[in-house]
Design a protein around this motif. Structure first.
Motif, short mmCIF file in Angstrom:
data_model
loop_
_atom_site.label_atom_id
_atom_site.label_comp_id
_atom_site.label_asym_id
_atom_site.label_seq_id
_atom_site.Cartn_x
_atom_site.Cartn_y
_atom_site.Cartn_z
N UNK A 177 -13.13 13.62 -2.50
CA UNK A 177 -13.45 12.24 -2.15
C UNK A 177 -12.17 11.42 -2.26
N UNK A 178 -11.61 11.04 -1.12
CA UNK A 178 -10.37 10.26 -1.12
C UNK A 178 -10.72 8.79 -1.16
N UNK A 179 -9.99 8.02 -1.97
CA UNK A 179 -10.25 6.59 -1.98
C UNK A 179 -8.96 5.80 -2.10
N UNK A 180 -9.03 4.58 -1.67
CA UNK A 180 -7.90 3.68 -1.78
C UNK A 180 -7.68 3.40 -3.27
N UNK A 181 -6.43 3.14 -3.67
CA UNK A 181 -6.11 3.09 -5.09
C UNK A 181 -6.91 2.03 -5.85
N UNK A 182 -7.11 0.86 -5.23
CA UNK A 182 -7.87 -0.19 -5.91
C UNK A 182 -9.29 0.26 -6.24
N UNK A 183 -9.88 1.01 -5.32
CA UNK A 183 -11.23 1.53 -5.54
C UNK A 183 -11.21 2.56 -6.66
N UNK A 184 -10.18 3.42 -6.65
CA UNK A 184 -10.06 4.44 -7.70
C UNK A 184 -9.93 3.79 -9.07
N UNK A 185 -9.08 2.73 -9.17
CA UNK A 185 -8.87 2.09 -10.47
C UNK A 185 -10.13 1.36 -10.94
N UNK A 186 -10.91 0.83 -9.99
CA UNK A 186 -12.17 0.20 -10.37
C UNK A 186 -13.11 1.27 -10.95
N UNK A 204 -5.46 -7.68 0.08
CA UNK A 204 -6.68 -6.88 0.01
C UNK A 204 -6.43 -5.67 -0.89
N UNK A 205 -5.29 -5.00 -0.73
CA UNK A 205 -5.05 -3.81 -1.54
C UNK A 205 -4.93 -4.17 -3.01
N UNK A 206 -4.49 -5.40 -3.33
CA UNK A 206 -4.42 -5.77 -4.74
C UNK A 206 -5.66 -6.51 -5.20
#
Lengths: 497, 305
Positions: A378-387, B265-267
């Motif tokens: 499951x690949x996710x954008x970093x912000x989603x991963x950190x959440x 958005x990314x941050x």
């Protein structure tokens, strides 16, 4: 009819002239003593008490200086303090450097240190997470400042390395868009999203750097960065990608340098989730990965396989641990664990954060599948991963990269095994890590961390992978050796004569 | 006219409220800015406290009302990451965005009108086919690819233009061309079909029969009547250029609003995302309004109601 055509043409001329003038004066071109750096991190604030992003904080370290600098393996070097001693378990005294001026001409003194610390602690600035062990600071003499701790903190010197000293009476407004530090460079101008120019500060107390002026250009696209470097617009290209680096390395006019960083890439696993509760299964996860192949084929050599959580510059790195690759043994272990046909689980991984992270995660899944382990990626954008990290939603496994600026192995183990992102539950291990964190004696601390690093290796408490390299491109105009902390110390760049 | 203005204003407000609500909710669904601000070793208590300080622990509904009550006065809050008013960050990127959009539109119009008219008047000829072939290519080639080709050819190979950057007129040429050519391809087709449709009308044939010069017929009879749908599309394209030039801005390191929005958005820098999206939405509304006004000048029969 004719008239209207002419006036329209005139209008067009006027419009072009207006557009040209709105572009403002020509931007500064690089001259002999100045260099252009391709890769200005994205940010819109210069206040060193607010910035926590490592790349941008690293840039500001050319303008602002800490009391002490932290070196590799537990070393501490003088900065704005020339000497320091511990008065009692919770009090440290620092002797401040004489004859240091801020860029605005004001003299530096212990009151500036007191102000900086109080500003962060009492003002609740983002850097307070680093300074959480500090209670307050007081100027205790014309040349000395005392720092009071809430509890003994063996890493205090390393922590102060990350606190840039600002002048007393600085305010949020005076720091957001301007600078006033004690370092070798000061801000000349800045246009967010475009470029930032630093120039040598003539009243700097230390040795005069070779480079007098530095133009940082923001070039967010990797291909454009390579093009700018090839077109000789950029003297130092920061953060090149492996494929670009290997393409450029043939050129004699350019120099490519890759250096091991202090950032380790690894996979955290949940031993409370089946079948990871079985040590044999965890060992199979580790034995089935060919890290040399990952680094060679995907990173094109820009990584170093590693079997410690932290890298070799950290206090407590255990040299004797070597990555192991034995897929046959892995299959046997799975059979012993009653999983001859393998098993399935979900691997969470970021995309676009670390060097080739997506490709690496895909390759890992591929290597596992050869011994029958079927990971669903499951690949996710970093912000989603950190959440997900903060909300404890990344079980049973996730890939992440960690770099600990204090270069302390116990701190690194804390991040991996005793933080919001830890899923490997082992109370004894956690207690031992907490004990190690308290150790003030460096050799005792080092030995303990080395032992703990061996323990998490034996227990296969996580999936070890590799150290990520940073790739820089240098034009023939400069000579420079990159350091492992992903910072660019401008004073260490030499102009080639 | 007053009725028209009043209705338009009412619609604009409704659109902006709708957009603000959508942006507000969607941006919050994808992640938490506090999670990105903390070092990995920070504790659960640190996380809870930071969320509390940022007001993220309140219900969405309360958060939206707080935001909306300030936004009405033009205060979109302070950037979470940068401690600067969000509007300031957006406004300082606006000139770059406007410049690129205007540059691209100029290039698009300069190409599209002559090409479309010539192709339309010579329907089926070799000229027409050549123009249409270029249109298909222009529309089919993705902007990121054509941008890279431009950089490789003009900067790396010929060394005549800077690869990327901002501040000089020569910096504008490649990004504006990359965007402009794409828009030109769309517009030329539209101009061509408009010209073909009008050129077969009786009044055009009558004008030719009167012996008027071709140039006058095209300018005063054909173009003026074909213009209405084209103006609509130009308006939409211009609005799209203002908001949708993210890829071009990134490739050419152009410090525009689009890039700022994506970075924010990314941050998860919500205030900046909200400020920029709402400002871009407002631009759409204004451009649409202007297009309606222009309609009336092109065709006086149209009554604005």
């Amino acid at each position: 009819m004719k008239n209207s055509t002419i006036s329209r043409r005139n209008l067009l001329k006027l419009a072009t002239a207006a557009a040209a003038s709105s572009l403002g004066p020509f931007p500064t071109k690089a001259d002999e003593a100045s260099i252009v750096i391709g890769g200005l991190p994205e940010d819109a604030n210069l206040d060193p008490g607010v910035i926590t992003a490592t790349d941008w904080a690293g840039l500001l370290r050319n303008i602002y200086q800490p009391l002490v600098y932290g070196g590799a393996n537990g070393d501490v070097l003088p900065g704005l303090a020339t000497a320091w001693k511990q008065l009692d378990p919770v009090t440290w005294e620092f002797t401040t450097r004489d004859n240091v001026q801020f860029h605005n001409g004001e003299k530096f003194g212990p009151e500036d240190v007191e102000f900086t610390i109080k500003r962060i602690v009492e003002g609740n600035l983002p850097l307070r997470y680093i300074l959480s062990s500090v209670e307050t600071a007081t100027a205790s003499g014309p040349n000395s400042v005392q720092i009071k701790l809430r509890a003994p903190a063996p890493l205090i010197l390393k922590i102060l390395n990350r606190i840039p000293i600002v002048q007393r009476a600085s305010t949020k407004t005076s720091l957001v868009r301007q600078t006033n530090g004690t370092g070798p460079y000061k801000l000349e101008k800045w246009s967010p999203g475009d470029q930032l120019v630093l120039q040598y500060a003539p009243n700097y107390w230390g040795p005069k750097p070779s480079v007098k002026r530095v133009i940082y250009r923001s070039i967010p696209d990797a291909n454009s960065l390579v093009a700018a470097f090839q077109a000789n617009e950029v003297d130092l290209a920061v953060g090149l990608q492996p494929d670009a680096a290997s393409k450029l390395s043939g050129s004699s006019a350019l120099d490519i340098k890759a250096v091991d960083t202090d950032r380790t890439i690894f996979i955290n696993i949940d031993n409370t989730a089946k079948p990871f509760d079985d040590a044999r299964v965890r060992k199979a996860l580790n034995l089935s990965l060919d890290r040399d192949a990952l680094v060679r084929d995907i990173l094109l050599g820009n990584g170093s396989p590693i079997a410690n959580p932290c890298g070799p510059h950290y206090l407590g790195y255990n040299k004797s641990l070597k990555p192991q690759f034995d897929p046959t043994k892995a299959k046997e272990l799975l059979k012993e664990a009653g999983l001859p046909n393998g098993f399935e689980f979900t691997l969470n991984a970021p995309s676009g954060r670390y060097m080739k992270d997506k490709e690496i995660a895909e390759a890992i899944v591929g290597q596992w599948s050869r011994v029958g382990i079927n990971a669903k990626l499951v690949l996710m954008e970093f912000g989603t991963l950190m959440t997900g990290y903060r909300n404890h939603k990344l079980s049973p496994a996730y890939l992440i990269g960690v770099s600990q600026p204090d270069l302390d192995g116990a701190q690194f183990l804390t991040t991996v095994f005793n933080s919001a992102g830890s899923y490997f539950k082992d109370p004894e291990l956690v207690a031992a890590i907490v004990e190690a964190l308290k150790m003030a004696d460096v050799s005792e601390r080092r030995a303990t961390i080395e032992k703990l690093n061996a323990e998490v290796f034996e227990k296969d408490a996580y999936v070890y992978l590799y150290l990520q390299k940073a790739i820089f491109g240098l034009s023939k105009k400069i000579k420079w050796t990159p350091s492992s902390n992903e910072e660019i110390d401008l004073a260490s760049i030499e102009l080639a004569s | 006219m007053i009725l028209f203005l009043a209705r338009r204003l009412f619609e604009a407000i409704a659109v902006l409220i709708g957009i603000s609500l959508v942006v507000f909710v969607i941006s919050r669904l994808s992640g938490d800015p506090a999670a990105l601000m903390l070092p990995p070793e920070a504790s659960d208590e640190d996380f809870a406290q930071l969320r509390h300080e940022m007001g993220l622990d309140q219900s969405l509904y309360v958060q939206y009302l707080t935001f909306a009550s300030k936004a009405i006065h033009g205060d979109f809050g302070e950037s979470i990451r940068n401690f600067v008013p969000a509007t300031q960050l957006v406004v300082e990127r606006l000139p770059a965005t406007l410049l690129l959009a205007c540059g691209a539109l100029c290039i698009a119009l300069t190409i599209a009108f002559p090409a479309g008219i010539v192709a339309g008047l010579n329907r089926g000829s070799i000229i027409d086919r050549t123009v249409m072939t270029f249109c298909v290519i222009g529309q089919g080639v993705p902007v990121f690819w054509s941008s890279l080709l431009l950089i490789l050819f003009f900067s790396v190979h010929l060394h005549v233009l800077p690869t990327s950057g901002y501040g000089r007129l020569e910096n504008l040429i490649m990004p504006a061309s990359a965007l402009g050519i794409y828009t030109a391809a769309r517009l030329s087709r539209l101009v061509r079909s408009g010209v073909i449709e009008v050129a077969s009308q009786d009044y055009v044939r009558a004008a030719h029969a009167k012996g008027l010069a071709v140039r006058d017929v095209v300018q005063n009879y054909v173009l003026r009547n074909a213009l209405l749908p084209i103006v609509t599309v130009i308006g939409l394209d211009f609005a799209a250029l203002l908001g949708g030039a993210v890829i071009t801005e990134t490739i050419f390191a152009w410090p525009g609003v689009g890039r700022l929005t994506v970075e924010s958005i990314t941050r998860r820098d919500f205030p900046v995302v909200q400020a920029s999206v709402i400002m871009l939405a407002a631009t759409y509304v204004v451009i649409n309004f202007l297009v309606d006004i222009i309609y009336r000048f092109i065709d006086p029969r149209i009554k604005l109601r």
